[in-house]
Write a protein that holds these residues in place. Structure first.
Motif, PDB file in Angstrom:
ATOM      1  N   VAL A  69       0.849  -1.206   0.000  1.00  0.00           N
ATOM      2  CA  VAL A  69       0.000   0.000   0.000  1.00  0.00           C
ATOM      3  C   VAL A  69       0.881   1.252   0.000  1.00  0.00           C
ATOM      4  CG1 VAL A  69      -1.666   1.359   1.320  1.00  0.00           C
ATOM      5  CG2 VAL A  69      -1.936  -1.128   1.162  1.00  0.00           C
ATOM      6  N   LEU A  70       1.878   1.246   0.848  1.00  0.00           N
ATOM      7  CA  LEU A  70       2.808   2.378   0.919  1.00  0.00           C
ATOM      8  C   LEU A  70       3.496   2.622  -0.412  1.00  0.00           C
ATOM      9  CD1 LEU A  70       4.345   1.941   4.437  1.00  0.00           C
ATOM     10  CD2 LEU A  70       3.978   4.155   3.389  1.00  0.00           C
ATOM     11  N   ARG A  71       4.035   1.580  -1.001  1.00  0.00           N
ATOM     12  CA  ARG A  71       4.779   1.746  -2.251  1.00  0.00           C
ATOM     13  C   ARG A  71       3.900   2.273  -3.375  1.00  0.00           C
ATOM     14  NH1 ARG A  71       7.660  -2.880  -0.204  1.00  0.00           N
ATOM     15  NH2 ARG A  71       6.096  -4.300  -1.018  1.00  0.00           N
ATOM     16  N   ARG A  72       2.627   1.866  -3.377  1.00  0.00           N
ATOM     17  CA  ARG A  72       1.738   2.289  -4.460  1.00  0.00           C
ATOM     18  C   ARG A  72       1.063   3.628  -4.205  1.00  0.00           C
ATOM     19  NH1 ARG A  72      -2.011  -2.879  -5.450  1.00  0.00           N
ATOM     20  NH2 ARG A  72      -3.239  -1.257  -6.516  1.00  0.00           N
ATOM     21  N   ALA A  73       0.714   3.899  -2.953  1.00  0.00           N
ATOM     22  CA  ALA A  73      -0.052   5.110  -2.658  1.00  0.00           C
ATOM     23  C   ALA A  73       0.814   6.323  -2.328  1.00  0.00           C
ATOM     24  CB  ALA A  73      -1.022   4.843  -1.505  1.00  0.00           C
ATOM     25  N   ALA A  74       1.889   6.120  -1.597  1.00  0.00           N
ATOM     26  CA  ALA A  74       2.700   7.248  -1.122  1.00  0.00           C
ATOM     27  C   ALA A  74       3.181   8.179  -2.233  1.00  0.00           C
ATOM     28  CB  ALA A  74       3.875   6.740  -0.298  1.00  0.00           C
ATOM     29  N   PRO A  75       3.652   7.662  -3.382  1.00  0.00           N
ATOM     30  CA  PRO A  75       4.114   8.575  -4.437  1.00  0.00           C
ATOM     31  C   PRO A  75       3.011   9.493  -4.966  1.00  0.00           C
ATOM     32  CG  PRO A  75       4.952   6.362  -4.807  1.00  0.00           C
ATOM     33  CD  PRO A  75       3.917   6.256  -3.726  1.00  0.00           C
ATOM     34  N   GLN A  76       1.748   9.066  -4.810  1.00  0.00           N
ATOM     35  CA  GLN A  76       0.627   9.868  -5.305  1.00  0.00           C
ATOM     36  C   GLN A  76       0.030  10.762  -4.214  1.00  0.00           C
ATOM     37  OE1 GLN A  76      -2.092   7.540  -8.035  1.00  0.00           O
ATOM     38  NE2 GLN A  76      -1.018   5.793  -7.115  1.00  0.00           N
ATOM     39  N   CYS A  77       0.552  10.656  -3.007  1.00  0.00           N
ATOM     40  CA  CYS A  77       0.012  11.411  -1.867  1.00  0.00           C
ATOM     41  C   CYS A  77       1.161  12.044  -1.079  1.00  0.00           C
ATOM     42  CB  CYS A  77      -0.793  10.484  -0.953  1.00  0.00           C
ATOM     43  SG  CYS A  77      -2.068   9.524  -1.785  1.00  0.00           S
ATOM     44  N   PRO A  78       1.786  13.067  -1.628  1.00  0.00           N
ATOM     45  CA  PRO A  78       2.972  13.646  -0.993  1.00  0.00           C
ATOM     46  C   PRO A  78       2.727  14.243   0.386  1.00  0.00           C
ATOM     47  CG  PRO A  78       2.167  15.031  -2.792  1.00  0.00           C
ATOM     48  CD  PRO A  78       1.438  13.744  -2.896  1.00  0.00           C
ATOM     49  N   GLY A  79       1.472  14.616   0.679  1.00  0.00           N
ATOM     50  CA  GLY A  79       1.188  15.214   1.976  1.00  0.00           C
ATOM     51  C   GLY A  79       0.707  14.230   3.026  1.00  0.00           C
ATOM     52  N   THR A  80       0.639  12.963   2.678  1.00  0.00           N
ATOM     53  CA  THR A  80       0.103  11.935   3.579  1.00  0.00           C
ATOM     54  C   THR A  80       1.228  11.209   4.308  1.00  0.00           C
ATOM     55  OG1 THR A  80      -1.839  11.574   2.172  1.00  0.00           O
ATOM     56  CG2 THR A  80      -1.258   9.815   3.699  1.00  0.00           C
ATOM     57  N   ARG A  81       1.029  10.983   5.603  1.00  0.00           N
ATOM     58  CA  ARG A  81       1.991  10.194   6.390  1.00  0.00           C
ATOM     59  C   ARG A  81       1.318   8.883   6.809  1.00  0.00           C
ATOM     60  NH1 ARG A  81       6.174  13.754   7.407  1.00  0.00           N
ATOM     61  NH2 ARG A  81       5.599  15.958   7.410  1.00  0.00           N
ATOM     62  N   PHE A  82       2.124   7.846   6.946  1.00  0.00           N
ATOM     63  CA  PHE A  82       1.596   6.510   7.224  1.00  0.00           C
ATOM     64  C   PHE A  82       2.084   6.015   8.584  1.00  0.00           C
ATOM     65  CE2 PHE A  82       1.409   7.149   2.750  1.00  0.00           C
ATOM     66  CZ  PHE A  82       0.333   6.413   2.276  1.00  0.00           C
ATOM     67  N   LEU A  83       1.131   5.516   9.375  1.00  0.00           N
ATOM     68  CA  LEU A  83       1.429   4.975  10.695  1.00  0.00           C
ATOM     69  C   LEU A  83       0.938   3.534  10.739  1.00  0.00           C
ATOM     70  CD1 LEU A  83       2.259   5.188  13.708  1.00  0.00           C
ATOM     71  CD2 LEU A  83      -0.008   6.149  14.164  1.00  0.00           C
TER      72      LEU A  83
END
Length: 218
Positions: A69-83
């Motif tokens: 999920v991180l690898r696919r979503a993070a590049p498209q959501c620069p303002g989002t942090r994951f916990l």
């Protein structure tokens, strides 16, 4: 009044998602939920939340779970942090999801207040870990940093030209090929190789290749 932090909850158990949503404090606004890798990526990209509470083990996708999920979503959501929020406390899971980009990892034994505080900390740019999990991360990344520092120290013994020769020889180039690549004589290549082996305390080009591979220099 401070604007609420938007949150997406990703977990494949609906009862857990409902309970967590109810336990989060009023400063957090849940804007989406997901139960699988593919669904999570879609919801996260669509809502662009401030923080994603992400389970490590999820169905769907290519089997990569929370890390996928991180690898696919993070590049498209620069303002989002994951916990990461998971029942698992294995070192492999912790290190895997942190390497993928999560800003923290807490276990599902945490209270609603603890999760809320962790969300605020991550939103502010801090890293958050349940106490007994922090050691896994320190060990993993401390070791990596130590290996890099060791490789750097060893490379410092070599001249710039010796480093160039070392990398080509380690990649399997013949002496004549190295000479042609660097516009130097075969004799000069031989001299540099002897110097590299001596400085690194190695006895053959095969050991040199293994040395370079271990330190990810190729």
């Amino acid at each position: 009044m401070t604007e609420a932090i938007t949150v997406v909850i990703v977990d494949d158990h609906s009862i857990f998602r409902s309970g967590l949503r109810a336990d989060l404090d009023e400063t957090l606004a849940v804007v989406g939920e997901a139960a699988s890798v593919d669904e999570a990526v879609e919801v996260i990209v669509e809502t662009q939340p401030g923080v994603v509470l992400l389970d490590v083990h999820l169905p769907g996708g290519a089997g990569g779970g929370g890390a996928e999920v991180l690898r696919r979503a993070a590049p498209q959501c620069p303002g989002t942090r994951f916990l990461a929020l998971s029942v698992s406390d294995s070192a492999e899971d912790v290190v895997g999801v942190i390497r993928a980009g999560a800003r923290g990892y807490i276990t599902k034994g945490s209270s609603g207040a603890e999760v809320s505080r962790a969300v605020h900390a991550v939103a502010d740019g801090d890293a958050v870990f349940s106490p007994r999990l922090a050691g896994f991360v320190l060990d993993a990344f401390g070791t990596a940093a130590g290996e890099q520092a060791e490789a750097s120290d060893e490379l410092d013994r070599l001249s710039a030209r010796e480093r160039e020769v070392m990398r080509l020889i380690a990649r399997g180039f013949a002496y004549k090929e190295v000479a042609a690549e660097l516009f130097i004589s075969v004799k000069t290549v031989e001299t540099h190789v002897s110097s590299v082996l001596r400085k690194l305390q190695l006895s053959s080009r095969h050991e040199l290749t293994a040395w370079a591979l271990e330190r990810r220099l190729l």
